[in-house]
Design an enzyme around this catalytic site. Structure first.
Site, mmCIF file in Angstrom:
data_model
loop_
_atom_site.group_PDB
_atom_site.id
_atom_site.type_symbol
_atom_site.label_atom_id
_atom_site.label_comp_id
_atom_site.label_asym_id
_atom_site.label_seq_id
_atom_site.Cartn_x
_atom_site.Cartn_y
_atom_site.Cartn_z
ATOM 1 N N LYS A 30 3.972 63.891 68.015
ATOM 2 C CA LYS A 30 2.575 64.403 67.718
ATOM 3 C C LYS A 30 2.594 64.091 66.127
ATOM 4 O O LYS A 30 3.185 64.476 65.246
ATOM 5 C CB LYS A 30 2.271 65.950 67.969
ATOM 6 C CG LYS A 30 2.005 66.115 69.438
ATOM 7 C CD LYS A 30 0.519 65.627 69.930
ATOM 8 C CE LYS A 30 0.573 66.079 71.432
ATOM 9 N NZ LYS A 30 -0.901 65.604 71.936
ATOM 10 N N LYS B 120 -5.030 61.389 82.437
ATOM 11 C CA LYS B 120 -4.790 62.708 82.967
ATOM 12 C C LYS B 120 -5.571 63.280 83.961
ATOM 13 O O LYS B 120 -6.762 63.108 84.185
ATOM 14 C CB LYS B 120 -4.988 63.641 81.747
ATOM 15 C CG LYS B 120 -3.881 63.374 80.463
ATOM 16 C CD LYS B 120 -4.466 64.427 79.246
ATOM 17 C CE LYS B 120 -3.551 63.763 78.336
ATOM 18 N NZ LYS B 120 -3.941 64.681 76.861
#
Length: 333
Positions: A113, A221
């Site tokens: 991240k 997703k």
């Protein structure tokens, strides 16, 4: 999309098998240290409804459709039984990277991240460099969650390219911006592929990013796209390689992600389905966590004792059930 949504069960049927849990995190992720989720038990198994609290009901309706597919319809046939997965490193200080990686065991790919609020490019560079130092041969991808603007993304990815990046996920928010970042990197000869995540799952037209030439690959997703079958359809129509990822799910949600990864005709990248390792505990006695860089395809059933132990407070349970009622009304309309 031509894929028909699953038939929506009656609200009473959903409520009868609903459990709201709050699971503690090992490290802060998306700014939270506890992950709340509403689990649904249906005739085909378990489904997970866990859109983040800031999402509106219309967006959350796709998450409910995915949970209903899992618990009432089941999943399409699998083409593979072992799914390669990446480790995930949140926006932690570089010194904590070895500790985070240790929870995943052996891995061949890591998602890091970056661009998180309150962190600098120097912080991001140090974090990515720490991953490379720990895993010299691993594929490293970074995820900015749309946190940069175009000049900032080009600067950051040019700098991070020196570490060796497999791809950069959603460096900027808008599709036009993604296309511009991709163009500038290509013009400069910077070898970083662009992956679209939010520009697929948050768009009313998830194929727009492919038509705009704004990405080299898609991150898909299950929950935000409305289920495994709809996600398969989107990937087929987009004509781009796909990476299957998750939305910080329990093993119940990860099971749906594994079903998508197992059903894709091709699976060229390790999947972002290893996030159960970021939880202190799960809701099943057989958590879907990585073993030697992969997860074996199997079902995930919530354990009654763990559901009780991690049951959300009465106030939070009421909040989630009220949300379920509103979103069900939208989906059933």
């Amino acid at each position: 999309m031509p894929t028909d949504p699953p038939q929506v069960p009656a609200l009473e049927e959903l409520l009868a098998g609903a459990h709201v849990v709050s699971l503690p995190m090992r490290v802060k992720f998306r700014g939270i240290m506890e992950r709340e989720s509403l689990l649904l038990r249906g005739p085909a198994g378990w489904g997970e409804f866990c859109p983040f609290p800031e999402y509106g009901d219309a967006e959350a309706s796709r998450w409910l459709a995915a949970a209903i597919e899992a618990a009432w319809e089941g999943f399409p046939a699998a083409l593979r039984s072992v799914i390669p997965v990446n480790a995930t490193v949140p926006a932690v200080p570089a010194a904590r990277v070895p500790e985070v990686l240790a929870r995943f065991g052996r891995v061949d790919a890591v998602k890091v991240k970056v661009a998180e609020r309150g962190h600098t490019l120097d912080d991001d560079t140090a974090r990515v460099a720490a991953v490379r130092a720990a895993l010299p041969d691993a594929a490293i991808r970074v995820d900015a969650n749309g946190g940069w603007d175009v000049p900032g993304a080009v600067e950051a990815l040019t700098r991070l390219a020196g570490v060796g990046l497999e791809y950069a996920e959603q460096p900027v928010p808008a599709i036009d911006g993604l296309a511009e970042v991709r163009r500038q990197l290509q013009a400069a000869g910077t070898p970083v592929l662009i992956a679209a995540d939010e520009s697929v799952r948050k768009e009313s037209d998830p194929l727009r990013v492919a038509r705009a030439g704004a990405a080299d690959l898609l991150v898909v997703k299950v929950a935000p796209l409305g289920g495994v079958r709809r996600a398969l359809d989107i990937v087929a129509q987009a004509g781009l390689p796909a990476v299957v990822s998750s939305a910080l799910d329990t093993s119940v949600g990860i099971r749906a992600g594994l079903a998508l990864a197992a059903a894709l005709p091709e699976l060229p990248y390790a999947c972002g389905l290893g996030t159960v390792s970021l939880f202190e505990s799960d809701i099943t006695t057989d958590p879907l966590v990585s073993d030697d860089g992969a997860i074996r395809l199997r079902d995930a059933a919530a354990d009654a004792g763990l559901l009780e132990r991690y049951a959300a407070s009465g106030e939070r349970r009421d909040w989630w059930l009220a949300r379920l009622r509103r979103v069900h009304a939208l989906l059933a309309a």
